[in-house]
Design a protein around this motif. Structure first.
Motif, PDB file in Angstrom:
ATOM      1  N   MET A  25      27.075  73.400  37.385  1.00  0.00           N
ATOM      2  CA  MET A  25      28.519  73.237  37.584  1.00  0.00           C
ATOM      3  C   MET A  25      29.055  74.308  38.532  1.00  0.00           C
ATOM      4  SD  MET A  25      29.882  71.887  33.851  1.00  0.00           S
ATOM      5  CE  MET A  25      29.792  73.478  33.102  1.00  0.00           C
ATOM      6  N   PHE A  26      28.557  75.532  38.389  1.00  0.00           N
ATOM      7  CA  PHE A  26      28.965  76.613  39.288  1.00  0.00           C
ATOM      8  C   PHE A  26      28.599  76.275  40.733  1.00  0.00           C
ATOM      9  CE2 PHE A  26      27.449  80.220  41.777  1.00  0.00           C
ATOM     10  CZ  PHE A  26      28.630  80.924  41.936  1.00  0.00           C
ATOM     11  N   PHE A  27      27.353  75.821  40.947  1.00  0.00           N
ATOM     12  CA  PHE A  27      26.917  75.513  42.306  1.00  0.00           C
ATOM     13  C   PHE A  27      27.677  74.326  42.884  1.00  0.00           C
ATOM     14  CE2 PHE A  27      23.086  78.041  41.185  1.00  0.00           C
ATOM     15  CZ  PHE A  27      23.178  78.944  42.225  1.00  0.00           C
ATOM     16  N   ASP A  28      28.014  73.351  42.070  1.00  0.00           N
ATOM     17  CA  ASP A  28      28.835  72.233  42.553  1.00  0.00           C
ATOM     18  C   ASP A  28      30.177  72.742  43.070  1.00  0.00           C
ATOM     19  OD1 ASP A  28      26.850  70.408  41.936  1.00  0.00           O
ATOM     20  OD2 ASP A  28      27.801  69.723  40.066  1.00  0.00           O
ATOM     21  N   ALA A  29      30.816  73.594  42.279  1.00  0.00           N
ATOM     22  CA  ALA A  29      32.111  74.149  42.681  1.00  0.00           C
ATOM     23  C   ALA A  29      31.962  75.040  43.919  1.00  0.00           C
ATOM     24  CB  ALA A  29      32.719  74.942  41.532  1.00  0.00           C
ATOM     25  N   ALA A  30      30.920  75.840  43.959  1.00  0.00           N
ATOM     26  CA  ALA A  30      30.716  76.736  45.101  1.00  0.00           C
ATOM     27  C   ALA A  30      30.461  75.939  46.379  1.00  0.00           C
ATOM     28  CB  ALA A  30      29.550  77.689  44.819  1.00  0.00           C
ATOM     29  N   ASN A  31      29.678  74.873  46.275  1.00  0.00           N
ATOM     30  CA  ASN A  31      29.416  74.033  47.456  1.00  0.00           C
ATOM     31  C   ASN A  31      30.697  73.394  47.975  1.00  0.00           C
ATOM     32  OD1 ASN A  31      26.603  74.167  48.139  1.00  0.00           O
ATOM     33  ND2 ASN A  31      26.165  73.125  46.227  1.00  0.00           N
ATOM     34  N   LYS A  32      31.550  72.924  47.073  1.00  0.00           N
ATOM     35  CA  LYS A  32      32.828  72.341  47.487  1.00  0.00           C
ATOM     36  C   LYS A  32      33.704  73.396  48.150  1.00  0.00           C
ATOM     37  CE  LYS A  32      32.820  68.731  43.999  1.00  0.00           C
ATOM     38  NZ  LYS A  32      33.337  68.296  42.698  1.00  0.00           N
ATOM     39  N   VAL A  77      32.774  76.259  49.677  1.00  0.00           N
ATOM     40  CA  VAL A  77      32.235  76.670  50.978  1.00  0.00           C
ATOM     41  C   VAL A  77      32.485  75.582  52.011  1.00  0.00           C
ATOM     42  CG1 VAL A  77      30.082  77.108  52.235  1.00  0.00           C
ATOM     43  CG2 VAL A  77      30.511  78.264  50.076  1.00  0.00           C
ATOM     44  N   GLY A  78      32.339  74.324  51.615  1.00  0.00           N
ATOM     45  CA  GLY A  78      32.542  73.225  52.542  1.00  0.00           C
ATOM     46  C   GLY A  78      33.984  73.024  52.952  1.00  0.00           C
ATOM     47  N   SER A  79      34.910  73.520  52.162  1.00  0.00           N
ATOM     48  CA  SER A  79      36.328  73.307  52.464  1.00  0.00           C
ATOM     49  C   SER A  79      36.905  74.343  53.426  1.00  0.00           C
ATOM     50  CB  SER A  79      37.145  73.314  51.165  1.00  0.00           C
ATOM     51  OG  SER A  79      37.174  74.615  50.613  1.00  0.00           O
ATOM     52  N   ILE A  80      36.147  75.378  53.731  1.00  0.00           N
ATOM     53  CA  ILE A  80      36.643  76.447  54.599  1.00  0.00           C
ATOM     54  C   ILE A  80      35.785  76.486  55.867  1.00  0.00           C
ATOM     55  CG2 ILE A  80      37.135  78.910  54.795  1.00  0.00           C
ATOM     56  CD1 ILE A  80      37.138  78.969  51.695  1.00  0.00           C
ATOM     57  N   PRO A  81      36.222  75.772  56.910  1.00  0.00           N
ATOM     58  CA  PRO A  81      35.427  75.784  58.146  1.00  0.00           C
ATOM     59  C   PRO A  81      35.490  77.148  58.815  1.00  0.00           C
ATOM     60  CG  PRO A  81      37.469  74.553  58.463  1.00  0.00           C
ATOM     61  CD  PRO A  81      37.433  74.964  57.023  1.00  0.00           C
ATOM     62  N   GLY A  82      34.393  77.507  59.394  1.00  0.00           N
ATOM     63  CA  GLY A  82      34.339  78.787  60.095  1.00  0.00           C
ATOM     64  C   GLY A  82      32.954  79.017  60.648  1.00  0.00           C
ATOM     65  N   PRO A  83      32.797  80.094  61.407  1.00  0.00           N
ATOM     66  CA  PRO A  83      31.494  80.346  62.042  1.00  0.00           C
ATOM     67  C   PRO A  83      30.368  80.614  61.039  1.00  0.00           C
ATOM     68  CG  PRO A  83      33.018  82.163  62.446  1.00  0.00           C
ATOM     69  CD  PRO A  83      33.786  81.086  61.749  1.00  0.00           C
ATOM     70  N   GLY A  84      30.683  81.112  59.881  1.00  0.00           N
ATOM     71  CA  GLY A  84      29.644  81.426  58.902  1.00  0.00           C
ATOM     72  C   GLY A  84      29.423  80.358  57.848  1.00  0.00           C
ATOM     73  N   THR A  85      30.087  79.228  57.986  1.00  0.00           N
ATOM     74  CA  THR A  85      30.012  78.184  56.963  1.00  0.00           C
ATOM     75  C   THR A  85      28.591  77.678  56.762  1.00  0.00           C
ATOM     76  OG1 THR A  85      32.288  77.513  57.379  1.00  0.00           O
ATOM     77  CG2 THR A  85      30.898  75.931  56.253  1.00  0.00           C
ATOM     78  N   GLU A  86      27.894  77.391  57.853  1.00  0.00           N
ATOM     79  CA  GLU A  86      26.529  76.850  57.725  1.00  0.00           C
ATOM     80  C   GLU A  86      25.591  77.872  57.088  1.00  0.00           C
ATOM     81  OE1 GLU A  86      25.340  73.743  57.971  1.00  0.00           O
ATOM     82  OE2 GLU A  86      27.467  73.300  58.230  1.00  0.00           O
ATOM     83  N   ILE A  87      25.738  79.127  57.474  1.00  0.00           N
ATOM     84  CA  ILE A  87      24.901  80.180  56.899  1.00  0.00           C
ATOM     85  C   ILE A  87      25.224  80.334  55.413  1.00  0.00           C
ATOM     86  CG2 ILE A  87      24.387  82.651  56.943  1.00  0.00           C
ATOM     87  CD1 ILE A  87      24.842  82.480  60.018  1.00  0.00           C
ATOM     88  N   SER A  88      26.498  80.260  55.063  1.00  0.00           N
ATOM     89  CA  SER A  88      26.891  80.351  53.654  1.00  0.00           C
ATOM     90  C   SER A  88      26.326  79.196  52.850  1.00  0.00           C
ATOM     91  CB  SER A  88      28.415  80.369  53.522  1.00  0.00           C
ATOM     92  OG  SER A  88      28.946  81.522  54.114  1.00  0.00           O
ATOM     93  N   LYS A  89      26.382  77.996  53.417  1.00  0.00           N
ATOM     94  CA  LYS A  89      25.819  76.828  52.739  1.00  0.00           C
ATOM     95  C   LYS A  89      24.314  76.997  52.526  1.00  0.00           C
ATOM     96  CE  LYS A  89      29.046  73.240  54.289  1.00  0.00           C
ATOM     97  NZ  LYS A  89      29.178  72.012  55.108  1.00  0.00           N
TER      98      LYS A  89
END
Length: 117
Positions: free
Chosen positions: A29-36, A38-50
């Motif tokens: 459940m934590f990872f589901d929320a974290a993935n949502k 991270v995906g909702s905040i576009p930026g240069p580090g988004t892919e690395i964060s994902k």
């Protein structure tokens, strides 16, 4: 000399498995929320964060699987073998994860340094 058996009552093993299952569900459940998030905040580090989040999730799944195997170990030698295999796979995975993240960081740095046209 024979290795002594680990005398763990079945009820205790069952309780340990249920606890592992509950912890794994909570982390899911934590990872589901974290993935949502991270995906909702576009930026240069988004892919690395994902990618970092994905690696963390993979590591947690491996840790839960490791715990399940340990719960069923019948002697110290088997427990040590399970631990050794887990550590070996984690070191291998960590090296691969670092190579992938380093590649992503280098690509992002190269892209950021390119002149905008």
């Amino acid at each position: 000399m024979a290795e002594p058996k680990l005398e763990v009552p079945t009820e205790l093993r069952d309780l340990a498995e249920k606890t592992i299952d509950q912890a794994e569900k909570a982390f899911g459940m934590f990872f589901d929320a974290a993935n949502k998030s991270v995906g909702s905040i576009p930026g240069p580090g988004t892919e690395i964060s994902k990618q970092a989040l994905s690696f963390t999730q993979q590591n947690m799944k491996a840790a839960f699987e490791h715990a399940r195997k340990l719960v069923h170990a019948t002697d110290l030698q088997q427990a040590m073998q399970i631990q050794s295999e887990f550590l070996r796979s984690q070191f291998t995975n960590a090296g691969e994860h670092m190579r992938q993240i380093t590649g992503e960081v280098m690509t992002a740095a190269r892209d950021a340094a390119r002149p905008k046209s």
